[in-house]
Design an enzyme around this catalytic site. Sequence first.
Site, PDB file in Angstrom:
ATOM      1  N   GLU A 162      -9.720   3.622   2.417  1.00 50.75           N
ATOM      2  CA  GLU A 162      -9.315   3.850   0.606  1.00 50.75           C
ATOM      3  C   GLU A 162      -7.753   2.802   0.608  1.00 50.75           C
ATOM      4  OE1 GLU A 162      -7.582   5.390   3.623  1.00 50.75           O
ATOM      5  OE2 GLU A 162      -5.664   4.618   2.977  1.00 50.75           O
ATOM      6  N   ASP A 180      -2.584  10.397   3.341  1.00 52.62           N
ATOM      7  CA  ASP A 180      -4.071   9.684   4.033  1.00 52.62           C
ATOM      8  C   ASP A 180      -5.282  10.388   5.246  1.00 52.62           C
ATOM      9  OD1 ASP A 180      -6.844   8.027   4.620  1.00 52.62           O
ATOM     10  OD2 ASP A 180      -6.159   6.626   6.010  1.00 52.62           O
ATOM     11  N   LYS A 205     -10.401  12.609   8.771  1.00 54.51           N
ATOM     12  CA  LYS A 205      -9.852  11.690   9.466  1.00 54.51           C
ATOM     13  C   LYS A 205      -9.593  13.223  10.691  1.00 54.51           C
ATOM     14  CE  LYS A 205      -7.003   7.984   8.376  1.00 54.51           C
ATOM     15  NZ  LYS A 205      -7.027   6.990   9.076  1.00 54.51           N
ATOM     16  N   ASP A 231       1.246   6.635   6.522  1.00 54.33           N
ATOM     17  CA  ASP A 231       0.605   5.680   4.783  1.00 54.33           C
ATOM     18  C   ASP A 231       0.762   4.736   4.246  1.00 54.33           C
ATOM     19  OD1 ASP A 231      -2.316   4.383   5.446  1.00 54.33           O
ATOM     20  OD2 ASP A 231      -3.407   5.350   4.731  1.00 54.33           O
ATOM     21  N   ARG A 264      -7.741  -0.182   0.970  1.00 55.43           N
ATOM     22  CA  ARG A 264      -8.326  -1.489   0.248  1.00 55.43           C
ATOM     23  C   ARG A 264      -8.876  -1.583  -1.060  1.00 55.43           C
ATOM     24  NH1 ARG A 264     -12.525  -2.463   5.192  1.00 55.43           N
ATOM     25  NH2 ARG A 264     -11.034  -1.067   6.045  1.00 55.43           N
ATOM     26  N   ASP A 303     -12.206   6.511   4.193  1.00 52.98           N
ATOM     27  CA  ASP A 303     -11.441   6.089   4.577  1.00 52.98           C
ATOM     28  C   ASP A 303     -11.187   4.996   4.992  1.00 52.98           C
ATOM     29  OD1 ASP A 303      -9.250   7.092   6.312  1.00 52.98           O
ATOM     30  OD2 ASP A 303     -10.022   7.426   8.458  1.00 52.98           O
ATOM     31  N   LYS A 335       0.899  -1.037  -0.241  1.00 47.59           N
ATOM     32  CA  LYS A 335      -0.431  -0.319   0.430  1.00 47.59           C
ATOM     33  C   LYS A 335       1.008   1.225   0.133  1.00 47.59           C
ATOM     34  CE  LYS A 335      -3.184   2.795   2.626  1.00 47.59           C
ATOM     35  NZ  LYS A 335      -3.890   2.432   4.767  1.00 47.59           N
TER      36      LYS A 335
HETATM   37  N1  BES Z   1      -4.662   4.547   6.331  1.00 45.66           N
HETATM   38  C1  BES Z   1      -5.770   4.770   7.906  1.00 45.66           C
HETATM   39  C2  BES Z   1      -4.988   2.641   8.897  1.00 45.66           C
HETATM   40  C3  BES Z   1      -4.604   3.536  10.135  1.00 45.66           C
HETATM   41  C4  BES Z   1      -5.199   3.806  10.914  1.00 45.66           C
HETATM   42  C5  BES Z   1      -3.047   2.660  10.870  1.00 45.66           C
HETATM   43  C6  BES Z   1      -4.780   4.375  12.076  1.00 45.66           C
HETATM   44  C7  BES Z   1      -2.534   3.876  11.240  1.00 45.66           C
HETATM   45  C8  BES Z   1      -3.390   4.093  11.961  1.00 45.66           C
HETATM   46  C9  BES Z   1      -6.720   3.267   6.916  1.00 45.66           C
HETATM   47  O1  BES Z   1      -6.465   4.057   5.448  1.00 45.66           O
HETATM   48  C10 BES Z   1      -7.963   3.878   7.601  1.00 45.66           C
HETATM   49  O2  BES Z   1      -7.826   5.157   7.949  1.00 45.66           O
HETATM   50  N2  BES Z   1      -8.934   2.766   7.707  1.00 45.66           N
HETATM   51  C11 BES Z   1     -10.374   2.954   8.998  1.00 45.66           C
HETATM   52  C12 BES Z   1     -11.049   1.837   8.201  1.00 45.66           C
HETATM   53  C13 BES Z   1     -11.808   2.286   8.569  1.00 45.66           C
HETATM   54  C14 BES Z   1     -13.306   3.197   8.401  1.00 45.66           C
HETATM   55  C15 BES Z   1     -13.335   0.568   8.587  1.00 45.66           C
HETATM   56  C16 BES Z   1     -10.225   2.694  10.186  1.00 45.66           C
HETATM   57  O3  BES Z   1      -8.966   1.954  10.842  1.00 45.66           O
HETATM   58  O4  BES Z   1     -10.302   3.583  10.729  1.00 45.66           O
HETATM   59 ZN    ZN Z   2      -4.906   4.637   4.854  1.00 41.89          ZN
HETATM   60 MN    MN Z   3      -8.344   5.778   5.382  1.00 44.24          MN
END
Ligand code: BES
Ligand code: ZN
Ligand code: MN
Length: 509
Positions: free
Chosen positions: A362, A283, A290, A301, A364, A360, A278
Amino acid sequence: MTIPNTEIELVTGTLTDLRCDLLILAVFDKRKLSPTAQKIDKACDGKLTSLIEQGELDGKKGATLLIPEISGIRAQRILLVGCGKQDKFGPAEYQEVCNKAISQSCRSNIKHVISTLPELTLSKQHDQKKYHPHWRIEQATIAAYGSLYRFDALKTDNKKDKSRPARINFTFDETADTKFSQLAITQGVAIGRGISLAKELGNMPGNICNPTYLADQALALAKTLPIITTILEEAEMEKLGMGALLSVSRGSRQPAKLIVMEYKGGAKSEQPVVLVGKGLTFDAGGISLKPAGAMDEMKFDMCGSASVFGTVQAIAEMKCPINLVGIVPSSENMPDGDANKPGDVVTSMSGQTIEILNTDAEGRLILCDALTYAAKFKPATIIDIATLTGAVVVALGSHATGLLGNDETLVQDLLQAGQITRDRAWQLPLWESYQGQLDSNFADMANIGGREAGTITAACFLSRYTKDYNWAHLDIAGTAWKKGKLKGATGRPVQLLTQYLITRAKTRT
Ligand code: BES
Ligand code: ZN
Ligand code: MN
């Protein structure tokens, strides 16, 4: 160049005759000198014993003592490093003292270091076959890179910092095979440099490290190593039908890139291992923005892609006999008038449609198209690496990487590789029962699966694009970087991945 260019090599010969600025020796708890340290002690008239008896150092793990003036040997100084209790001296303790010793060697007057730590055997309860002399040499080398690395590319006074040794030599168990000991250095150097590269890319801020920057890095690798780099631009992705990936990048002014790096070290007929990382260079969450706190950390990210860069570079530098392809879908995720909106439905390259309930989620979306694209390389195995979910941080914290997959042998091999390098992963279940959480009323699937088991439902989503492969997924959201005072990329899981590939190449040939 912030990646250390210290020369690391093995050294042989009578230790008392070797010249250096600093000689590193081990002391265990209760003031017990290592066998090598005892020899040196004799050569310098019991100076070490007398200092220890005066209470200068007791051998507690991590304690150090610098002895500046020393006669009877050619080394200018000695660094005694406490290793703790000898019967508790395991792989973790070994790595820790190796790190400690090299960080203590970073002084401007120390240019040449000789470390005797690779001679230390681990205590009996640890499998001596696993933690053989070559493991110790390799780990000492990787630890040296780890403690020499610092991110100073963007500090204006970085030229002044010369306080790193230019040369580190290791003494080693001379009963061990010299050829393999040499190989351990070669591999250790390649892995150490790979980890440093992953850290460096991870630490670069989002305004510098954007998708184009990553693409340029891949092109640079192809200049110096036997790697073929291909960059797919948005127009080509459009033609391939990568509607999921492109939907993420639509909200950004930076064009997305799909980066492909091919290394052909194995037989022509051998199907490659494909790594997909990835590469979200920032992000912000998109329209599902966020919160502001620690949002800067979302420059990390792209650490999955950084680990792909580091691993591909390491494998190519050590000339590992394996075919390897690194694929990096790279994009930003920003809020914008043209960005994805909650409720939007997009069509992925596989033809499956996705309802975007949270912009968010994104990672996947960019990964699924890259995973579909990977079919082109007829992978024997495919592993994706991604900072995919905050949920994995809740489940496993910052010690273990989350691991899920559709092939138990592959999962076990990755767990093993993590265990031996201590770049560890932990398996979570990828049961069919979780798939229902991705049901959508408007498309083939939703891009989120609700509050429960967030890491698993994210993997469930990816599993719908990897049905034809032996596939595993590493969620590194908790392990790819450190927070707080030591904020910075860790270079994980480059060690796990290179170890997996080395073992695989060996068992194949
Ligand atoms: N890059 C983030 C995952 C992440 C969040 C990594 C915090 C490290 C710290 C990812 O893109 C994301 O935002 N995931 C969301 C998914 C949710 C919306 C289902 C998450 O984990 O909050
Ligand atoms: Zn992300
Ligand atoms: Mn995200």
